[in-house]
Design a protein around this motif. Structure first.
Motif, mmCIF file in Angstrom:
data_model
loop_
_atom_site.group_PDB
_atom_site.id
_atom_site.type_symbol
_atom_site.label_atom_id
_atom_site.label_comp_id
_atom_site.label_asym_id
_atom_site.label_seq_id
_atom_site.Cartn_x
_atom_site.Cartn_y
_atom_site.Cartn_z
ATOM 1 N N LEU A 1 75.956 84.986 22.486
ATOM 2 C CA LEU A 1 77.401 84.838 22.383
ATOM 3 C C LEU A 1 77.931 84.086 23.597
ATOM 4 O O LEU A 1 77.543 84.388 24.737
ATOM 5 N N PRO A 2 78.826 83.116 23.407
ATOM 6 C CA PRO A 2 79.473 82.487 24.561
ATOM 7 C C PRO A 2 80.298 83.529 25.309
ATOM 8 O O PRO A 2 80.875 84.437 24.704
ATOM 9 N N LEU A 3 80.371 83.395 26.608
ATOM 10 C CA LEU A 3 81.106 84.375 27.410
ATOM 11 C C LEU A 3 82.576 84.509 27.017
ATOM 12 O O LEU A 3 83.110 85.622 27.024
ATOM 13 N N PRO A 4 83.298 83.423 26.684
ATOM 14 C CA PRO A 4 84.690 83.616 26.264
ATOM 15 C C PRO A 4 84.831 84.559 25.073
ATOM 16 O O PRO A 4 85.733 85.397 25.037
ATOM 17 N N THR B 1 68.776 97.360 31.042
ATOM 18 C CA THR B 1 67.568 97.603 30.252
ATOM 19 C C THR B 1 67.243 99.089 30.145
ATOM 20 O O THR B 1 66.401 99.479 29.325
ATOM 21 N N TYR B 2 67.881 99.909 30.955
ATOM 22 C CA TYR B 2 67.731 101.361 30.834
ATOM 23 C C TYR B 2 68.965 101.994 30.203
ATOM 24 O O TYR B 2 68.863 102.920 29.398
ATOM 25 N N LEU B 3 70.140 101.465 30.552
ATOM 26 C CA LEU B 3 71.380 102.043 30.046
ATOM 27 C C LEU B 3 71.568 101.787 28.557
ATOM 28 O O LEU B 3 72.013 102.677 27.805
ATOM 29 N N LEU B 4 71.240 100.588 28.091
ATOM 30 C CA LEU B 4 71.468 100.263 26.678
ATOM 31 C C LEU B 4 70.635 101.136 25.728
ATOM 32 O O LEU B 4 71.161 101.602 24.714
ATOM 33 N N VAL C 1 67.156 91.316 26.224
ATOM 34 C CA VAL C 1 68.403 92.004 26.572
ATOM 35 C C VAL C 1 69.405 91.881 25.429
ATOM 36 O O VAL C 1 70.109 92.837 25.083
ATOM 37 N N ARG C 2 69.469 90.689 24.812
ATOM 38 C CA ARG C 2 70.384 90.511 23.675
ATOM 39 C C ARG C 2 69.998 91.439 22.514
ATOM 40 O O ARG C 2 70.872 91.956 21.807
ATOM 41 N N MET D 1 78.679 92.535 25.893
ATOM 42 C CA MET D 1 78.329 91.657 27.003
ATOM 43 C C MET D 1 76.824 91.414 27.060
ATOM 44 O O MET D 1 76.379 90.328 27.441
ATOM 45 N N ALA D 2 76.032 92.405 26.664
ATOM 46 C CA ALA D 2 74.575 92.215 26.631
ATOM 47 C C ALA D 2 74.188 91.151 25.616
ATOM 48 O O ALA D 2 73.180 90.449 25.788
ATOM 49 N N ALA D 3 74.992 91.009 24.551
ATOM 50 C CA ALA D 3 74.714 89.979 23.543
ATOM 51 C C ALA D 3 74.967 88.570 24.076
ATOM 52 O O ALA D 3 74.613 87.587 23.419
#
Length: 504
Positions: free
Chosen positions: A364-367, A273-276, A314-315, A305-307
């Motif tokens: 997004l699904p993790l795969p 939440t700070y890096l993005l 976060v997304r 990965m945030a998505a």
């Protein structure tokens, strides 16, 4: 020190309910001047003594608790601004909050408590620099306390954007190099790619262990001017035993209640939440170097990965990174920017991902997320061993199927000269998927009987020792999830396979 230990014990009894609220109200109402004098004396003379700072922390915690404030007993109402100023302007404050010192967390908690009581009167660019100099951008308990202070500052118009979201010594250097008051915040983000920021290897580690259960707060959540804000809770797996560990810190921020999604120690990870927002700033800075580093150095994969995070806030940050990156890629293709990279394959990858999304801020699904994050490294380097295979796969598909594990068969059953690299690529993707207990992430693995495929690959004579170790790691992570463990036993036959493996 005996008196300070006594203060801590009394405060613990009050907080634990062993002293009634009425009695505590009488004690604190009659001792307001004494408490304020004690706070000022500790700050002035005993800031480097752990016993003193713990006593001060306990006293402030009780003096600002909800039950007392609700009864009209707000001991620190008139002195919080003064104590906060004394703390942050003390010549030994930087020493007291050095990493590894026993005084770091108590002193930070005291400062942030006073900040939330004092509100706007405690928010200034000078104090922002002081907090950022002590910050390291991680999810450690002490850094979460500072993150709470940064949130409070930002809600009052004093944003870390003034210093390009820099932390640690870099923040102090930026503040000393020029005035940060009334600036536009459009400076260079070169610090972000240095060893003290978020270099490529650190981003790769954070990408593989992204905290999927992080939650963003609402705009005013925990920003009360009269009490300590709500607890910041992050539950995470401790090692591979998946023992639930809940860390609590008195600070305003986000809660992650699920025990899934973050197998590494939470404290080693950067705060998304700070890096993005810092990555978004780098992509918007206009610097060719920052744009190239953000896209090729791992930050774009981190945004992907945030998505896949469970929280919409976060997304949203992750999708902002993806949108800005796609704009730069398209401009580079059309020769409308100073970037001279050939990002044709990256453009295909991002558009394939974009066309697979059917609703705003869709998770997004993790795969899929793990595959795209892994593929960004491949398609931005034409010399990569998997460049041709990944590019061929992408150009034959208009979008990525969210119910499949992309390139599963091609990579796992490869017989090419690069078969080892291809197998490790899919193992990393599956290892990331195995961290989750969500049906959205595990359904593609069950659909294609991935555990059975991994066991068959393990038994293959062409599989080397290190690849077998990776396969066992994936199966171990799956077995750590109750849902996946039941599937392994009932449908994948893992117990019979393990018996044969141990007997051979």
């Amino acid at each position: 020190e005996e008196m300070e230990a006594c203060v801590v014990r009394i405060c613990e009894k009050i907080l634990g309910g062993l002293v009634s609220t009425k009695e505590a109200h009488e004690i604190f109402s009659s001792a307001t001047k004494l408490i304020n004098a004690f706070c000022e004396n500790v700050v002035a003379d005993r800031l480097l003594y752990a016993s003193s700072t713990r006593a001060l922390q306990s006293l402030l915690q009780v003096a600002t608790c909800q039950s007392l404030v609700a009864r009209g007993c707000n001991v620190m109402a008139n002195t919080a601004v003064k104590v906060h100023k004394l703390l942050l302007q003390h010549p030994l404050f930087a020493t007291a909050v050095d990493k590894g010192r026993a005084t770091r967390t108590p002193v930070l908690l005291c400062a942030v408590t006073c900040l939330h009581i004092g509100g706007p009167d405690c928010c200034s660019p000078t104090f922002l620099v002081t907090y950022l100099a002590a910050y390291s951008g991680t999810l450690r308990d002490d850094d979460r306390v500072i993150r709470s202070a940064l949130m409070m500052m930002e809600s009052n118009g004093v944003s870390p954007k003034m210093l390009d979201f820099a932390w640690g010594a870099t923040a102090s250097a930026k503040a000393n190099s020029s005035s940060i008051i009334n600036t536009t915040g459009s400076g260079a983000f070169g610090w972000l790619w240095t060893p003290t920021g978020a270099p490529s290897h650190k981003l790769q580690h954070n990408l593989l262990n992204f905290p999927l259960s992080m939650k963003m707060p609402t705009a005013d959540e925990g920003l009360s001017s009269s009490t300590i804000p709500r607890v910041f809770r992050v539950s995470a797996d401790a090692g591979k035993a998946r023992t639930r560990v809940t860390r609590t810190v008195e600070s305003a921020a986000w809660t992650g209640d699920e025990a899934e999604g973050c197998p590494e120690c939470v404290g080693t990870l950067l705060d998304p939440t700070y890096l993005l927002p810092a990555v978004c700033g780098a992509l918007q800075s206009g610097s060719v170097h920052d744009v190239v580093m953000a896209i090729e150095g791992g930050a774009l994969g981190y945004g992907v990965m945030a998505a896949s995070a469970k929280d919409e806030g976060v997304r949203r940050l992750g999708y902002q990174v993806l949108e800005l990156a796609l704009q730069h890629v398209e401009e580079a293709q059309e020769k409308r920017s100073g970037v001279t990279r050939d990002w044709t394959s990256l453009s295909v990858l991002l558009k394939t991902l974009r066309d697979s999304i059917t609703s705003p801020l869709q998770r997004l699904p993790l795969p899929v997320a793990a595959f795209v994050a892994e593929s960004i490294v491949v398609v931005t380097r034409t010399s990569h061993a998997l460049f041709s295979a990944v590019t061929r796969y992408l150009v034959t598909r208009p979008f990525l199927d969210h119910t499949e594990v992309p390139m599963l068969y091609q990579l796992l059953n490869s017989g090419t000269a690069q078969c080892r690299a291809e197998r490790w690529s899919i193992i990393r993707i599956l290892r990331t998927c195995a961290r989750s207990e969500d049906a959205l992430d595990l359904a593609p693995l069950r659909k294609r009987h991935v555990p059975s495929m991994l066991m068959a690959t393990f038994d293959s004579v062409s599989t080397d020792v290190s690849t077998r170790g990776g396969i066992l790691d994936v199966l171990h992570c799956l077995a750590s999830s109750p849902t996946a463990a039941v599937y392994l036993v009932e449908h994948a036959g893992i117990l019979s396979w393990l018996r044969l493996l141990l007997s051979s």
